[in-house]
Scaffold this motif. Structure first.
Motif, PDB file in Angstrom:
ATOM      1  N   ALA A 207      29.924   2.697  -7.875  1.00  0.00           N
ATOM      2  CA  ALA A 207      31.038   2.236  -7.174  1.00  0.00           C
ATOM      3  C   ALA A 207      31.214   3.058  -5.903  1.00  0.00           C
ATOM      4  CB  ALA A 207      32.411   2.065  -7.972  1.00  0.00           C
ATOM      5  N   ALA A 211      37.639   4.738  -4.080  1.00  0.00           N
ATOM      6  CA  ALA A 211      37.909   3.483  -4.922  1.00  0.00           C
ATOM      7  C   ALA A 211      39.094   2.609  -4.623  1.00  0.00           C
ATOM      8  CB  ALA A 211      38.808   4.306  -6.253  1.00  0.00           C
ATOM      9  N   LEU A 215      38.521  -1.389  -4.479  1.00  0.00           N
ATOM     10  CA  LEU A 215      39.246  -2.267  -5.392  1.00  0.00           C
ATOM     11  C   LEU A 215      40.102  -3.280  -4.393  1.00  0.00           C
ATOM     12  CD1 LEU A 215      40.934   0.207  -7.886  1.00  0.00           C
ATOM     13  CD2 LEU A 215      39.149  -1.649  -8.216  1.00  0.00           C
ATOM     14  N   LEU A 218      36.961  -5.883  -4.104  1.00  0.00           N
ATOM     15  CA  LEU A 218      37.044  -6.698  -5.232  1.00  0.00           C
ATOM     16  C   LEU A 218      37.982  -7.735  -5.441  1.00  0.00           C
ATOM     17  CD1 LEU A 218      36.404  -3.976  -8.120  1.00  0.00           C
ATOM     18  CD2 LEU A 218      34.777  -5.728  -7.170  1.00  0.00           C
ATOM     19  N   THR A 232      33.982  -6.144 -13.582  1.00  0.00           N
ATOM     20  CA  THR A 232      34.967  -5.231 -13.835  1.00  0.00           C
ATOM     21  C   THR A 232      34.711  -3.736 -13.337  1.00  0.00           C
ATOM     22  OG1 THR A 232      33.167  -4.209 -15.670  1.00  0.00           O
ATOM     23  CG2 THR A 232      34.485  -5.783 -16.594  1.00  0.00           C
ATOM     24  N   TYR A 233      35.843  -3.072 -13.191  1.00  0.00           N
ATOM     25  CA  TYR A 233      35.555  -1.918 -12.696  1.00  0.00           C
ATOM     26  C   TYR A 233      35.987  -0.736 -13.738  1.00  0.00           C
ATOM     27  CZ  TYR A 233      37.008   1.990  -9.825  1.00  0.00           C
ATOM     28  OH  TYR A 233      37.014   3.439  -9.137  1.00  0.00           O
ATOM     29  N   HIS A 235      36.322   3.538 -14.328  1.00  0.00           N
ATOM     30  CA  HIS A 235      36.159   4.945 -13.852  1.00  0.00           C
ATOM     31  C   HIS A 235      36.425   5.866 -15.061  1.00  0.00           C
ATOM     32  CE1 HIS A 235      36.560   8.207 -10.468  1.00  0.00           C
ATOM     33  NE2 HIS A 235      35.722   8.591 -11.285  1.00  0.00           N
ATOM     34  N   ALA A 247      32.296   6.113 -11.393  1.00  0.00           N
ATOM     35  CA  ALA A 247      33.030   4.739 -11.206  1.00  0.00           C
ATOM     36  C   ALA A 247      31.655   3.578 -11.169  1.00  0.00           C
ATOM     37  CB  ALA A 247      33.791   4.552  -9.910  1.00  0.00           C
ATOM     38  N   THR A 248      31.815   2.505 -11.754  1.00  0.00           N
ATOM     39  CA  THR A 248      30.926   1.682 -11.731  1.00  0.00           C
ATOM     40  C   THR A 248      31.623   0.189 -11.653  1.00  0.00           C
ATOM     41  OG1 THR A 248      30.850   1.444 -14.143  1.00  0.00           O
ATOM     42  CG2 THR A 248      29.199   2.894 -13.063  1.00  0.00           C
ATOM     43  N   VAL A 249      30.854  -0.635 -11.072  1.00  0.00           N
ATOM     44  CA  VAL A 249      31.239  -2.104 -11.144  1.00  0.00           C
ATOM     45  C   VAL A 249      30.307  -3.014 -11.784  1.00  0.00           C
ATOM     46  CG1 VAL A 249      31.719  -4.352  -9.486  1.00  0.00           C
ATOM     47  CG2 VAL A 249      32.443  -2.073  -8.760  1.00  0.00           C
TER      48      VAL A 249
END
Length: 441
Positions: A207, A211, A215, A218, A232-233, A235, A247-249
């Protein structure tokens, strides 16, 4: 043991302190329980006998399916283990699932028939607890909650009566089971309407560092995205070797059209710092996570925070959520897109709150000595409370708290009143109170 209702059960069904199998039987996925007695039901009649015994002995009942609930740690009472009631039977698109089945097993069985049900994210989570609490899963934008796919159930009441719950018989009870929790009886069979599903496109993206910008992208992307897509997100801090820090998506697209999935995710992929870790077609059962069982020698720390259902992921909400994560070194931030089919369901059609929400958000700081103490804990909680106030309700399945006051934050007053009236009809003595409890009216 003097009570005939348990004395007549098959050998090995009843486990008590001092029995050879006690320690294994009282271990559940999230910890170690200390019940008065455990009944491992193999049939519906076993369930009936256990409930009659519990009522006679005035023992509170904790129903265990997958064993992820924090209520398993509350001492005393009768733990009713449904793990053996795990049959899955497919009749066209109608699927009959035993009350003790787990979602991983159900997903594997349905995949053989080219079908799917929107479940949770974790293979070992029980069908019962997730469904009765609502059930936000990977197909929530296309198919709604797990509870929205529930069309019937077999339920054993507090008195030990077995009833078939469908729209044309006990419609109020069916309404209550679609998100009202395990307050009304023991569901020994769930009947779901499944959907055609052969595969999914699944993507995991790094990600990046910004952030706030990500977001916002997103949010804007999902406002226009096809319902086939849910994202989903997350962290997380560098605490758990099973969850890499950062952090990942994560994204799930229903079907095998990788080009369509990539097109829908294009604005996210274009954000500076976003990288592809995984992007391809997989079977639905294969994307469900495996969660290690709790280690009694290394219990999870407390959690200061909570969750909420956000009608809009505003810039203010994003700022508050990201600031919460940045301000607490050992904290986690998680968001999941909603809307679509989830929002098509009228608010009064099920007990589940926040049908107007477009995002689910959860954040919390781990109560680790040296990072959180008596001086900082109230400020952290106040920071979360200000975020929760932006939302339209709390998702009970996504909390490890057994605080009796949480239920009042889960349902609006009119929903609570209706649930309490149904509770009075089916469980007037509140035998089923080891849950986010709705007291009888």
């Amino acid at each position: 043991m003097t009570d005939l209702s348990l004395q007549n059960l098959p050998a090995g069904t009843v486990v008590q302190p001092g029995d050879d199998e006690w320690d294994a039987a009282r271990a559940f996925h999230s910890g170690i329980g200390e019940p008065t007695v455990i009944v491992r039901a193999g049939t519906v009649d076993d369930v009936r006998s256990a409930l009659r015994y519990a009522a006679a002995e005035r023992l509170e009942v904790m129903v265990r399916g997958g064993g992820h609930s924090a209520w398993g740690a509350v001492p005393g009472g009768l733990t009713l283990d449904l793990a053996a009631l795990d049959d899955v039977r497919v009749d066209g698109t109608l699927v009959h699932v035993g009350g003790g089945a787990t979602w991983g097993a159900v997903a594997h069985e349905l995949s053989e028939h080219g079908l799917g049900i929107s479940s949770g994210d974790t293979a070992s989570v029980g069908v019962g607890g997730l469904t009765l609490g609502g059930g936000i899963g990977w197909m929530v934008r296309a198919w709604g909650l797990a509870a929205d796919q529930l069309v019937g159930a077999q339920l054993v009441t507090a008195r030990g009566d077995v009833i078939e719950v469908i729209e044309t018989a006990h419609p109020d009870l069916l309404w209550a089971l679609r998100g009202g929790g395990g307050n009304f009886g023991v569901v020994t069979r769930f009947d779901f309407r499944a959907h055609p599903l052969t595969s999914v496109v699944f993507a995991t993206l790094g990600a990046g560092d910004d952030a706030r910008r990500l977001l916002r992208v997103l949010r804007d992307t999902m406002a226009q995205a096809p319902r086939e897509l849910t994202v989903t997100y997350m962290h997380v801090p560098p605490m758990d070797p099973n969850a890499p820090a950062g952090a990942t998506v994560t994204a799930c697209w229903i079907g095998d059209d990788e080009d369509a999935a990539r097109a829908a995710l294009a604005p996210i992929l274009a954000v500076d710092g976003v990288t592809e870790t995984e992007f391809g077609v997989r079977s639905y059962p294969d994307i469900l996570m495996d969660m290690p069982a709790a280690d009694p020698d290394q219990p999870m720390p407390g959690f200061v925070g909570g969750n909420t259902l956000l009608r809009d992921l505003t810039d203010d909400a994003i700022e508050r959520l990201v600031t919460f994560r940045e301000s607490n070194a050992a904290s986690v931030l998680f968001l999941r897109s909603l809307g679509g089919a989830f929002g098509d369901v009228p608010q009064d059609a099920t007990p589940f709150p926040g049908r107007g929400a477009t995002w689910f958000a959860m954040a919390g700081a781990f109560d680790v000595p040296g990072l959180v103490d008596d001086d900082t804990r109230p400020a952290i909680q106040a920071s979360w409370d200000a975020i929760e106030a932006l939302g339209d309700g709390l998702y009970g399945n996504f909390t490890a708290s057994t605080d009796a006051g949480l239920v009042s934050r889960m349902y609006p007053p009119e929903t609570m009143a209706r649930l309490a009236a149904i509770k009075r009809q089916y469980d007037p003595r509140n035998l089923f109170c080891r849950n986010h409890n709705v007291a009888p009216a």
